[in-house]
Design a protein around this motif. Sequence first.
Motif, PDB file in Angstrom:
ATOM      1  N   PRO A 274       0.795  -1.239   0.000  1.00 30.74           N
ATOM      2  CA  PRO A 274       0.000   0.000   0.000  1.00 30.74           C
ATOM      3  C   PRO A 274       0.827   1.288   0.000  1.00 30.74           C
ATOM      4  CG  PRO A 274      -0.828  -1.542   1.648  1.00 30.74           C
ATOM      5  CD  PRO A 274       0.474  -2.093   1.141  1.00 30.74           C
ATOM      6  N   VAL A 275       2.101   1.210   0.336  1.00 29.49           N
ATOM      7  CA  VAL A 275       2.928   2.426   0.397  1.00 29.49           C
ATOM      8  C   VAL A 275       4.076   2.389  -0.607  1.00 29.49           C
ATOM      9  CG1 VAL A 275       2.334   2.959   2.791  1.00 29.49           C
ATOM     10  CG2 VAL A 275       4.297   1.475   2.311  1.00 29.49           C
ATOM     11  N   ILE A 276       3.941   1.578  -1.647  1.00 23.69           N
ATOM     12  CA  ILE A 276       5.037   1.408  -2.611  1.00 23.69           C
ATOM     13  C   ILE A 276       5.407   2.731  -3.285  1.00 23.69           C
ATOM     14  CG2 ILE A 276       3.640   0.717  -4.605  1.00 23.69           C
ATOM     15  CD1 ILE A 276       6.944  -0.912  -3.645  1.00 23.69           C
ATOM     16  N   GLY A 277       4.431   3.559  -3.612  1.00 20.68           N
ATOM     17  CA  GLY A 277       4.719   4.856  -4.238  1.00 20.68           C
ATOM     18  C   GLY A 277       5.530   5.753  -3.320  1.00 20.68           C
ATOM     19  N   ASP A 278       5.147   5.788  -2.043  1.00 20.52           N
ATOM     20  CA  ASP A 278       5.892   6.589  -1.072  1.00 20.52           C
ATOM     21  C   ASP A 278       7.307   6.061  -0.899  1.00 20.52           C
ATOM     22  OD1 ASP A 278       3.713   8.295  -0.475  1.00 20.52           O
ATOM     23  OD2 ASP A 278       2.900   6.780   0.878  1.00 20.52           O
ATOM     24  N   LEU A 279       7.453   4.747  -0.869  1.00 13.60           N
ATOM     25  CA  LEU A 279       8.784   4.156  -0.714  1.00 13.60           C
ATOM     26  C   LEU A 279       9.679   4.453  -1.912  1.00 13.60           C
ATOM     27  CD1 LEU A 279       7.866   0.709   0.866  1.00 13.60           C
ATOM     28  CD2 LEU A 279       9.095   2.578   1.968  1.00 13.60           C
ATOM     29  N   LEU A 280       9.111   4.422  -3.112  1.00 16.75           N
ATOM     30  CA  LEU A 280       9.905   4.734  -4.305  1.00 16.75           C
ATOM     31  C   LEU A 280      10.334   6.206  -4.304  1.00 16.75           C
ATOM     32  CD1 LEU A 280       7.968   2.673  -6.989  1.00 16.75           C
ATOM     33  CD2 LEU A 280      10.239   2.182  -6.042  1.00 16.75           C
ATOM     34  N   ALA A 281       9.434   7.101  -3.897  1.00 19.95           N
ATOM     35  CA  ALA A 281       9.797   8.523  -3.805  1.00 19.95           C
ATOM     36  C   ALA A 281      10.884   8.721  -2.757  1.00 19.95           C
ATOM     37  CB  ALA A 281       8.560   9.358  -3.463  1.00 19.95           C
ATOM     38  N   TYR A 282      10.769   8.027  -1.638  1.00 19.95           N
ATOM     39  CA  TYR A 282      11.778   8.111  -0.581  1.00 19.95           C
ATOM     40  C   TYR A 282      13.121   7.572  -1.076  1.00 19.95           C
ATOM     41  CZ  TYR A 282      14.091   7.157   3.892  1.00 19.95           C
ATOM     42  OH  TYR A 282      14.991   7.094   4.930  1.00 19.95           O
ATOM     43  N   GLN A 283      13.077   6.449  -1.794  1.00 16.19           N
ATOM     44  CA  GLN A 283      14.314   5.868  -2.332  1.00 16.19           C
ATOM     45  C   GLN A 283      14.978   6.846  -3.311  1.00 16.19           C
ATOM     46  OE1 GLN A 283      13.860   2.407  -4.894  1.00 16.19           O
ATOM     47  NE2 GLN A 283      15.711   1.516  -4.017  1.00 16.19           N
ATOM     48  N   ASN A 284      14.188   7.513  -4.138  1.00 14.92           N
ATOM     49  CA  ASN A 284      14.738   8.518  -5.057  1.00 14.92           C
ATOM     50  C   ASN A 284      15.383   9.657  -4.286  1.00 14.92           C
ATOM     51  OD1 ASN A 284      14.035   7.160  -7.398  1.00 14.92           O
ATOM     52  ND2 ASN A 284      12.051   8.176  -7.547  1.00 14.92           N
ATOM     53  N   TRP A 285      14.721  10.103  -3.208  1.00 12.19           N
ATOM     54  CA  TRP A 285      15.284  11.182  -2.392  1.00 12.19           C
ATOM     55  C   TRP A 285      16.611  10.740  -1.769  1.00 12.19           C
ATOM     56  CZ3 TRP A 285      16.380  11.458   2.846  1.00 12.19           C
ATOM     57  CH2 TRP A 285      16.770  12.719   3.307  1.00 12.19           C
ATOM     58  N   LEU A 286      16.660   9.510  -1.257  1.00  9.00           N
ATOM     59  CA  LEU A 286      17.911   9.000  -0.677  1.00  9.00           C
ATOM     60  C   LEU A 286      19.035   9.025  -1.703  1.00  9.00           C
ATOM     61  CD1 LEU A 286      16.719   5.921   1.442  1.00  9.00           C
ATOM     62  CD2 LEU A 286      17.630   8.083   2.317  1.00  9.00           C
ATOM     63  N   GLN A 287      18.738   8.602  -2.931  1.00  8.35           N
ATOM     64  CA  GLN A 287      19.749   8.593  -3.978  1.00  8.35           C
ATOM     65  C   GLN A 287      20.197  10.013  -4.319  1.00  8.35           C
ATOM     66  OE1 GLN A 287      17.893   6.288  -7.077  1.00  8.35           O
ATOM     67  NE2 GLN A 287      18.498   4.337  -6.151  1.00  8.35           N
ATOM     68  N   GLN A 288      19.257  10.961  -4.372  1.00 11.53           N
ATOM     69  CA  GLN A 288      19.612  12.353  -4.647  1.00 11.53           C
ATOM     70  C   GLN A 288      20.516  12.927  -3.561  1.00 11.53           C
ATOM     71  OE1 GLN A 288      15.868  14.390  -5.003  1.00 11.53           O
ATOM     72  NE2 GLN A 288      15.440  13.522  -7.024  1.00 11.53           N
ATOM     73  N   GLU A 289      20.336  12.468  -2.345  1.00 10.23           N
ATOM     74  CA  GLU A 289      21.139  12.936  -1.217  1.00 10.23           C
ATOM     75  C   GLU A 289      22.406  12.093  -1.024  1.00 10.23           C
ATOM     76  OE1 GLU A 289      20.452  15.683   0.681  1.00 10.23           O
ATOM     77  OE2 GLU A 289      18.858  16.029  -0.785  1.00 10.23           O
TER      78      GLU A 289
END
Length: 118
Positions: free
Chosen positions: A7-22
């Motif tokens: 149910p939170v896969i979209g949020d997790l993918l956005a978070y993973q992208n943010w981690l990579q950007q940082e």
Amino acid sequence: NRLYLKPVIGDLLAYQNWLQQENLVSPWLFPSTQHPDQHLTEKQFYKIMRKVGNLLNLDYLGTHTMRKTGAYRVYVQSNYNIGLVMHLLNHSSEAMTLAYLGLDQASTEEMLNNIDFG
């Protein structure tokens, strides 16, 4: 417990992208910003939650806030399936789970006031 994250896969993918950007590439879901090969400690998480609470003028945020909020949302949205919530929280009794959710006599009476007994 095994986490069900669909149910939170979209949020997790956005978070993973943010981690990579940082540049916080890590095997941990919540890596330390100073040492990405290590996870955030409970003390660090508490400090973050306290700071967020201060920014939002909330004095009740703590390390279990998300766990309690998530459990309560599951409880309500599953039509008050206490067994499911007990299982998710790994509790051994309904009483323990209800107390954890903060469902005292007053909140029970408030919920009962909204029930049509026909």
